[in-house]
Design a protein around this motif. Structure first.
Motif, PDB file in Angstrom:
ATOM      1  N   SER A 169       0.819  -1.208   0.000  1.00 44.51           N
ATOM      2  CA  SER A 169       0.000   0.000   0.000  1.00 44.51           C
ATOM      3  C   SER A 169       0.854   1.260   0.000  1.00 44.51           C
ATOM      4  O   SER A 169       0.545   2.225  -0.699  1.00 44.51           O
ATOM      5  CB  SER A 169      -0.924   0.020   1.221  1.00 44.51           C
ATOM      6  N   SER A 170       1.934   1.267   0.781  1.00 44.75           N
ATOM      7  CA  SER A 170       2.811   2.440   0.823  1.00 44.75           C
ATOM      8  C   SER A 170       3.454   2.705  -0.527  1.00 44.75           C
ATOM      9  O   SER A 170       3.539   3.855  -0.968  1.00 44.75           O
ATOM     10  CB  SER A 170       3.903   2.248   1.880  1.00 44.75           C
ATOM     11  N   VAL A 171       3.892   1.652  -1.189  1.00 42.52           N
ATOM     12  CA  VAL A 171       4.506   1.831  -2.516  1.00 42.52           C
ATOM     13  C   VAL A 171       3.479   2.370  -3.496  1.00 42.52           C
ATOM     14  O   VAL A 171       3.753   3.317  -4.251  1.00 42.52           O
ATOM     15  CB  VAL A 171       5.117   0.500  -3.010  1.00 42.52           C
ATOM     16  N   ILE A 172       2.266   1.824  -3.490  1.00 42.04           N
ATOM     17  CA  ILE A 172       1.213   2.309  -4.400  1.00 42.04           C
ATOM     18  C   ILE A 172       0.863   3.758  -4.072  1.00 42.04           C
ATOM     19  O   ILE A 172       0.720   4.595  -4.968  1.00 42.04           O
ATOM     20  CB  ILE A 172      -0.049   1.417  -4.315  1.00 42.04           C
ATOM     21  N   LEU A 181       0.884   7.467  -6.394  1.00 43.79           N
ATOM     22  CA  LEU A 181      -0.315   8.262  -6.693  1.00 43.79           C
ATOM     23  C   LEU A 181       0.043   9.741  -6.806  1.00 43.79           C
ATOM     24  O   LEU A 181       1.095  10.169  -6.336  1.00 43.79           O
ATOM     25  CB  LEU A 181      -1.358   8.057  -5.596  1.00 43.79           C
ATOM     26  N   PRO A 182      -0.836  10.540  -7.412  1.00 41.17           N
ATOM     27  CA  PRO A 182      -0.533  11.968  -7.553  1.00 41.17           C
ATOM     28  C   PRO A 182      -0.391  12.665  -6.208  1.00 41.17           C
ATOM     29  O   PRO A 182      -1.068  12.318  -5.242  1.00 41.17           O
ATOM     30  CB  PRO A 182      -1.743  12.526  -8.312  1.00 41.17           C
ATOM     31  N   GLU A 183       0.499  13.642  -6.190  1.00 42.11           N
ATOM     32  CA  GLU A 183       0.737  14.409  -4.975  1.00 42.11           C
ATOM     33  C   GLU A 183      -0.248  15.581  -4.910  1.00 42.11           C
ATOM     34  O   GLU A 183      -0.631  16.142  -5.925  1.00 42.11           O
ATOM     35  CB  GLU A 183       2.166  14.941  -4.978  1.00 42.11           C
ATOM     36  N   SER A 184      -0.659  15.934  -3.692  1.00 45.44           N
ATOM     37  CA  SER A 184      -1.574  17.056  -3.491  1.00 45.44           C
ATOM     38  C   SER A 184      -0.852  18.366  -3.800  1.00 45.44           C
ATOM     39  O   SER A 184       0.249  18.608  -3.308  1.00 45.44           O
ATOM     40  CB  SER A 184      -2.078  17.065  -2.051  1.00 45.44           C
ATOM     41  N   SER A 185      -1.478  19.196  -4.611  1.00 43.18           N
ATOM     42  CA  SER A 185      -0.843  20.463  -4.991  1.00 43.18           C
ATOM     43  C   SER A 185      -0.961  21.526  -3.897  1.00 43.18           C
ATOM     44  O   SER A 185      -0.129  22.406  -3.795  1.00 43.18           O
ATOM     45  CB  SER A 185      -1.438  20.973  -6.298  1.00 43.18           C
ATOM     46  N   THR A 192      -7.906  10.253  -4.025  1.00 45.34           N
ATOM     47  CA  THR A 192      -8.328   9.544  -5.232  1.00 45.34           C
ATOM     48  C   THR A 192      -9.216   8.394  -4.772  1.00 45.34           C
ATOM     49  O   THR A 192      -9.272   8.085  -3.579  1.00 45.34           O
ATOM     50  CB  THR A 192      -7.116   8.981  -6.011  1.00 45.34           C
ATOM     51  N   PRO A 193      -9.912   7.731  -5.688  1.00 41.73           N
ATOM     52  CA  PRO A 193     -10.735   6.588  -5.267  1.00 41.73           C
ATOM     53  C   PRO A 193      -9.929   5.454  -4.639  1.00 41.73           C
ATOM     54  O   PRO A 193     -10.467   4.616  -3.938  1.00 41.73           O
ATOM     55  CB  PRO A 193     -11.392   6.128  -6.570  1.00 41.73           C
ATOM     56  N   THR A 231      -7.036   5.980  -2.673  1.00 43.25           N
ATOM     57  CA  THR A 231      -6.333   6.420  -1.467  1.00 43.25           C
ATOM     58  C   THR A 231      -6.959   5.861  -0.187  1.00 43.25           C
ATOM     59  O   THR A 231      -6.267   5.262   0.633  1.00 43.25           O
ATOM     60  CB  THR A 231      -6.306   7.963  -1.393  1.00 43.25           C
ATOM     61  N   THR A 232      -8.254   6.039  -0.020  1.00 40.98           N
ATOM     62  CA  THR A 232      -8.915   5.620   1.218  1.00 40.98           C
ATOM     63  C   THR A 232      -8.829   4.109   1.452  1.00 40.98           C
ATOM     64  O   THR A 232      -8.442   3.682   2.546  1.00 40.98           O
ATOM     65  CB  THR A 232     -10.376   6.108   1.243  1.00 40.98           C
ATOM     66  N   PRO A 233      -9.166   3.254   0.453  1.00 42.48           N
ATOM     67  CA  PRO A 233      -9.049   1.814   0.726  1.00 42.48           C
ATOM     68  C   PRO A 233      -7.618   1.374   1.058  1.00 42.48           C
ATOM     69  O   PRO A 233      -7.420   0.519   1.919  1.00 42.48           O
ATOM     70  CB  PRO A 233      -9.523   1.146  -0.568  1.00 42.48           C
ATOM     71  N   LEU A 234      -6.622   1.974   0.413  1.00 42.38           N
ATOM     72  CA  LEU A 234      -5.237   1.609   0.714  1.00 42.38           C
ATOM     73  C   LEU A 234      -4.842   2.033   2.122  1.00 42.38           C
ATOM     74  O   LEU A 234      -4.186   1.277   2.845  1.00 42.38           O
ATOM     75  CB  LEU A 234      -4.281   2.219  -0.312  1.00 42.38           C
ATOM     76  N   LEU A 235      -5.241   3.230   2.516  1.00 39.71           N
ATOM     77  CA  LEU A 235      -4.921   3.693   3.868  1.00 39.71           C
ATOM     78  C   LEU A 235      -5.640   2.870   4.933  1.00 39.71           C
ATOM     79  O   LEU A 235      -5.043   2.456   5.925  1.00 39.71           O
ATOM     80  CB  LEU A 235      -5.276   5.176   4.027  1.00 39.71           C
TER      81      LEU A 235
END
Length: 190
Positions: free
Chosen positions: A106-109, A113-117, A136-137, A139-143
């Protein structure tokens, strides 16, 4: 180091035992060994982080990144065989240790992912990398999956053991019948 009996107190000896057995996936480990490694690992990490500003002033940035990666690996790696031996102490197979793969994957994925601007959103740190994530759709499931896996691993480290001998070896908390203990805490044969 004598592996036949593990004293049931938190000690540097047990912390060094976990490091010395970093590539040993057979046998059993006690909760005291886990707590000792965590405690003395955190203490060592505190000392290293206390010295880090001095290193940053004298070393190039790339050298600090390499040292941080090496230190993180050195501190993290013994937890995997320690978990396997802890699972063996509970009578569980090593496959339960594959839970470590969930937060790592999850950390690698999440790092891909895109960084928050604007600097808002969840923050992630993995080894020496740190970034603010855009929602992103995925982010939440991975976290959430990572948090659940880390909590499950934490619980597995501290579940009660199988008393007595099991298929993974003798109980490390019980001294063999032909041995006794003397003042120094080491085993002595009769």
């Amino acid at each position: 180091m004598d592996d036949r009996y593990i004293d049931n107190r938190v000690s540097p000896r047990l912390a060094f035992r976990a490091v010395a057995h970093s590539f040993r996936f057979h046998g059993r480990s006690t909760r005291s060994e886990v707590v000792s490694f965590w405690f003395f690992g955190m203490l060592a990490n505190f000392v290293v982080n206390w010295l880090a500003p001095t290193l940053r002033e004298t070393s190039p940035l790339s050298a600090i990144g390499v040292l941080d990666l090496l230190w993180s690996t050195l501190l993290f790696w013994p937890f995997i065989p320690l978990l396997v031996r802890r699972l063996h102490d509970q009578g569980r197979p090593w496959r339960w240790a594959l839970l470590w793969g969930v937060p790592i994957f999850s950390s690698v994925i999440l790092l891909l992912l895109p960084e928050s601007s604007d600097g808002h959103g969840p923050s992630i740190s993995f080894l020496s990398f740190h970034r603010w994530l855009a929602w992103t759709p995925v982010t939440t499931p991975l976290l959430v999956g990572s948090v659940i896996a880390i909590l499950a691993i934490f619980v597995l480290y501290f579940l009660p053991e199988t008393p007595g001998e099991n298929r993974y070896g003798p109980d490390p908390r019980v001294a063999p019948a032909n041995e006794n203990r003397h003042f120094g805490g080491e085993l002595a044969s009769r």
